[in-house]
Scaffold this active site. Structure first.
Site, PDB file in Angstrom:
ATOM      1  N   ARG A 192     -13.372   2.965 -26.489  1.00 33.96           N
ATOM      2  CA  ARG A 192     -14.509   2.974 -25.581  1.00 33.96           C
ATOM      3  C   ARG A 192     -14.180   2.763 -24.113  1.00 33.96           C
ATOM      4  NH1 ARG A 192     -17.680   3.632 -29.097  1.00 33.96           N
ATOM      5  NH2 ARG A 192     -17.049   2.042 -30.534  1.00 33.96           N
ATOM      6  N   ASP A 257     -14.889   3.912 -36.629  1.00 31.82           N
ATOM      7  CA  ASP A 257     -15.881   3.946 -35.565  1.00 31.82           C
ATOM      8  C   ASP A 257     -16.805   5.158 -35.670  1.00 31.82           C
ATOM      9  OD1 ASP A 257     -16.378   2.240 -33.351  1.00 31.82           O
ATOM     10  OD2 ASP A 257     -15.978   3.965 -32.078  1.00 31.82           O
ATOM     11  N   THR A 258     -16.248   6.261 -36.174  1.00 36.84           N
ATOM     12  CA  THR A 258     -17.026   7.495 -36.285  1.00 36.84           C
ATOM     13  C   THR A 258     -18.193   7.333 -37.247  1.00 36.84           C
ATOM     14  OG1 THR A 258     -15.377   8.132 -37.917  1.00 36.84           O
ATOM     15  CG2 THR A 258     -15.159   9.109 -35.732  1.00 36.84           C
ATOM     16  N   CYS A 363     -11.622  17.601 -39.233  1.00 43.25           N
ATOM     17  CA  CYS A 363     -11.580  16.247 -39.816  1.00 43.25           C
ATOM     18  C   CYS A 363     -11.130  16.238 -41.274  1.00 43.25           C
ATOM     19  CB  CYS A 363     -12.967  15.618 -39.715  1.00 43.25           C
ATOM     20  SG  CYS A 363     -13.008  13.941 -40.385  1.00 43.25           S
ATOM     21  N   LEU A 364     -10.119  15.416 -41.550  1.00 42.24           N
ATOM     22  CA  LEU A 364      -9.630  15.262 -42.923  1.00 42.24           C
ATOM     23  C   LEU A 364     -10.499  14.302 -43.715  1.00 42.24           C
ATOM     24  CD1 LEU A 364      -5.773  15.021 -42.393  1.00 42.24           C
ATOM     25  CD2 LEU A 364      -6.915  16.525 -44.012  1.00 42.24           C
ATOM     26  N   GLY A 365     -11.277  13.501 -43.001  1.00 44.07           N
ATOM     27  CA  GLY A 365     -12.072  12.481 -43.681  1.00 44.07           C
ATOM     28  C   GLY A 365     -13.520  12.892 -43.890  1.00 44.07           C
TER      29      GLY A 365
HETATM   30  C1  HEM Z   1     -18.863  10.669 -39.369  1.00 45.34           C
HETATM   31  C2  HEM Z   1     -17.618  10.493 -39.428  1.00 45.34           C
HETATM   32  C3  HEM Z   1     -16.529  11.304 -38.785  1.00 45.34           C
HETATM   33  C4  HEM Z   1     -16.569  12.181 -37.741  1.00 45.34           C
HETATM   34  C5  HEM Z   1     -17.787  12.614 -36.929  1.00 45.34           C
HETATM   35  C6  HEM Z   1     -15.213  12.661 -37.542  1.00 45.34           C
HETATM   36  C7  HEM Z   1     -14.848  13.593 -36.582  1.00 45.34           C
HETATM   37  C8  HEM Z   1     -13.580  14.132 -36.460  1.00 45.34           C
HETATM   38  C9  HEM Z   1     -13.226  15.160 -35.523  1.00 45.34           C
HETATM   39  C10 HEM Z   1     -14.164  15.808 -34.520  1.00 45.34           C
HETATM   40  C11 HEM Z   1     -11.914  15.450 -35.708  1.00 45.34           C
HETATM   41  C12 HEM Z   1     -11.107  16.532 -34.981  1.00 45.34           C
HETATM   42  C13 HEM Z   1     -10.173  15.974 -33.944  1.00 45.34           C
HETATM   43  C14 HEM Z   1      -9.566  17.017 -33.045  1.00 45.34           C
HETATM   44  O1  HEM Z   1      -9.988  18.178 -33.026  1.00 45.34           O
HETATM   45  O2  HEM Z   1      -8.631  16.661 -32.301  1.00 45.34           O
HETATM   46  C15 HEM Z   1     -11.427  14.580 -36.756  1.00 45.34           C
HETATM   47  C16 HEM Z   1     -10.131  14.551 -37.218  1.00 45.34           C
HETATM   48  C17 HEM Z   1      -9.677  13.643 -38.150  1.00 45.34           C
HETATM   49  N1  HEM Z   1     -10.450  12.756 -38.885  1.00 45.34           N
HETATM   50 FE1  HEM Z   1     -12.434  12.468 -38.737  1.00 45.34          FE
HETATM   51  N2  HEM Z   1     -14.399  12.063 -38.445  1.00 45.34           N
HETATM   52  C18 HEM Z   1     -15.162  11.232 -39.235  1.00 45.34           C
HETATM   53  C19 HEM Z   1     -14.733  10.450 -40.287  1.00 45.34           C
HETATM   54  C20 HEM Z   1     -13.432  10.354 -40.696  1.00 45.34           C
HETATM   55  C21 HEM Z   1     -12.968   9.507 -41.772  1.00 45.34           C
HETATM   56  C22 HEM Z   1     -13.860   8.637 -42.657  1.00 45.34           C
HETATM   57  C23 HEM Z   1     -11.607   9.649 -41.824  1.00 45.34           C
HETATM   58  C24 HEM Z   1     -10.589   9.030 -42.717  1.00 45.34           C
HETATM   59  C25 HEM Z   1     -10.658   8.705 -43.882  1.00 45.34           C
HETATM   60  C26 HEM Z   1     -11.231  10.610 -40.816  1.00 45.34           C
HETATM   61  C27 HEM Z   1      -9.954  11.040 -40.596  1.00 45.34           C
HETATM   62  C28 HEM Z   1      -9.605  12.044 -39.705  1.00 45.34           C
HETATM   63  C29 HEM Z   1      -8.238  12.499 -39.534  1.00 45.34           C
HETATM   64  C30 HEM Z   1      -6.997  11.995 -40.273  1.00 45.34           C
HETATM   65  C31 HEM Z   1      -8.278  13.512 -38.551  1.00 45.34           C
HETATM   66  C32 HEM Z   1      -7.106  14.282 -37.977  1.00 45.34           C
HETATM   67  C33 HEM Z   1      -6.948  15.622 -38.633  1.00 45.34           C
HETATM   68  C34 HEM Z   1      -5.821  16.420 -38.025  1.00 45.34           C
HETATM   69  O3  HEM Z   1      -5.373  16.097 -36.930  1.00 45.34           O
HETATM   70  O4  HEM Z   1      -5.388  17.373 -38.667  1.00 45.34           O
HETATM   71  N3  HEM Z   1     -12.364  11.018 -40.153  1.00 45.34           N
HETATM   72  N4  HEM Z   1     -12.473  13.784 -37.210  1.00 45.34           N
END
Ligand code: HEM
Length: 420
Positions: A192, A257-258, A363-365
């Site tokens: 933040r 945080d997401t 997003c992987l999550g």
């Molecule tokens: C509402 C929840 C979530 C939102 C809105 C969100 C959003 C995103 C976004 C926008 C990206 C793309 C980043 C980029 O383009 O540079 C991303 C990547 C990622 N997210 Fe999430 N996320 C959420 C929840 C989670 C959760 C629960 C996990 C893990 C368990 C997670 C793990 C990851 C990881 C590991 C990446 C990186 C993927 C890569 O670089 O190939 N996310 N997320």
């Protein structure tokens, strides 16, 4: 409009922003501060789209070290497919404004190395792996909702959203109880702040906490993600400490945080739209589709790409070492892709959005995030069917890489509480 903004530039410069590079046309320069701009404070989705629709699709802001801004979903979709030009590695733009203390894996990586690490994580967060967590997440949601239901009020951010997401995540990663609060405090600061020094310090603290946790999991492996990571290999070799730390931090910061932010935006919306709540309660089987519409409407992330080579993107000349900001927070409400985009309509066909990003880093999550959101709504709506915002001052938000409500006070009539 452009002329007015040109006039504003000298005053911005006197506020300590960097000079605008010579190749940036004055007509493309606008004042846009995604950490502290007023458009992020109240109803950010509405304010941002109103503002963006009055500007060129791509523009430059001297704020936060100076960077380009991509206002439209279609352009963003194209841009993320070209990592050879638009890298995810902050070191490409000098790491001056972002964190370059360590590599956040896989989020800071580019092809080809990115794909190997992504594959490794994919199996741990696949729909099948996430399905195994369903009972646990459901029970956690039910207990948490029960902890406030009889009170008739709560401050949703601190009493529910943060506790929900943290509780699930900390157990999932195998983080020991005694480190929980400290972890959460530093994550808050890391995502933040607009101050690179503060962000670096927060990430350094998270990194050392992650090292401690990994040490504990090494000594005492469990069924958690970090214990699983310790058994994984890349090219036949186990992950080294730097890689383990980098992945652990991304999982923690990215996953915690997401979910807090998106869940709070969704609950705020429902608190203000009782008809939508009634629709959800009348047809619980439609919840997954309705949830997707709420996810589309309430994007939260704003993230950089770093320009590796001079390029002309959509007629705009950009130079190596500069940055572009992807506004994933608003691509789901781009009126070129969806009609009447700010309206939540559960009956519309699922529309494309970028709340979970797009391209190689999508997003992987997202499966876990959807599960957490769905389970929470299911339990909340069953126990607390009539809730609304507590009358008071207008709700305010933090801007930044993860937009978030500052607080969300809710009330509901306890006497009419329905249990199912
Ligand atoms: C509402 C929840 C979530 C939102 C809105 C969100 C959003 C995103 C976004 C926008 C990206 C793309 C980043 C980029 O383009 O540079 C991303 C990547 C990622 N997210 Fe999430 N996320 C959420 C929840 C989670 C959760 C629960 C996990 C893990 C368990 C997670 C793990 C990851 C990881 C590991 C990446 C990186 C993927 C890569 O670089 O190939 N996310 N997320």
């Amino acid at each position: 409009m452009a002329a007015a903004m040109e006039k504003a530039i000298p005053s911005l410069l006197s506020e300590g922003t960097l000079p605008i590079p010579g190749h940036v046309p004055p007509g493309l320069v606008f004042d846009f501060d995604f950490f502290a701009g007023p458009e992020f404070t109240y109803q950010p989705h509405q304010s941002l789209t109103t503002e963006l629709r009055q500007r060129p699709d791509i523009f430059y802001t001297p704020r936060n070290g100076g960077h380009w801004v991509i206002g439209r979903m279609e352009d963003a979709g194209e841009l993320v497919q070209d990592p050879a030009t638009f890298s995810s590695n902050p070191a490409v733009s000098g790491g001056a404004v972002t964190v370059s203390l360590f590599k956040r894996i896989p989020i800071d990586q580019d092809p080809p190395e990115h794909a190997e690490y992504r594959k490794l994580l994919n199996s741990m967060l696949s729909p099948a792996a996430v399905r195994l967590l369903e009972t646990k997440v459901e029970a956690f949601a039910r207990d948490l909702v029960a902890s406030v239901a009889a009170k008739g009020e709560c401050e949703f951010m601190s009493e529910i959203a943060k506790r929900y997401s943290t509780g699930i995540f900390i157990e999932l990663l195998g983080i020991p109880l005694e480190l929980r609060e400290t972890f959460v405090e530093w994550v808050d600061l890391a995502v933040r702040t607009a101050d690179p020094a503060v962000s670096r310090q927060a990430y350094a603290k998270i990194a050392s906490l992650m090292d401690e946790t990994l040490e504990m999991r090494r000594a005492q492996p469990g069924d958690d993600l970090l214990s699983k990571l310790l058994t994984k290999t890349i090219g036949g070799c186990p992950l080294d400490q730097e890689e383990l730390r980098g992945i652990g931090i991304v999982l923690f910061v990215g996953g915690l945080d997401t979910v807090v932010s998106l869940l709070a935006f969704i609950i705020q919306f429902l608190a203000e739209h009782p008809d939508h709540v009634r629709q959800l309660r009348a047809a619980p089987e439609d919840l997954p589709n309705a949830l997707e519409e709420l996810i589309r409407r309430n994007g939260i992330n704003n993230l950089y790409r770093h320009i590796q080579r001079d390029t002309c993107f959509k007629g705009v000349n950009m130079k190596a070492g500069e940055r572009v900001l992807l506004l994933y927070s608003v691509y789901g409400i781009d009126d070129r892709n969806v009609a009447d985009p700010l309206t939540v309509d559960f009956s519309r066909p699922v529309s494309r959005h970028m709340t979970f990003g797009a391209g190689p880093h999508r997003c992987l999550g997202s499966h876990l995030a959807r599960l957490e959101l769905r389970m929470f709504l299911q339990e909340w709506l069953a126990a607390i069917p009539e809730f609304q915002l507590r009358p008071g001052p207008k709700l305010t938000h933090h801007g930044g890489k993860v937009m978030q409500l500052v607080s969300l006070p809710l009330i509901w009539p306890v006497a009419t509480r329905v249990s199912q």
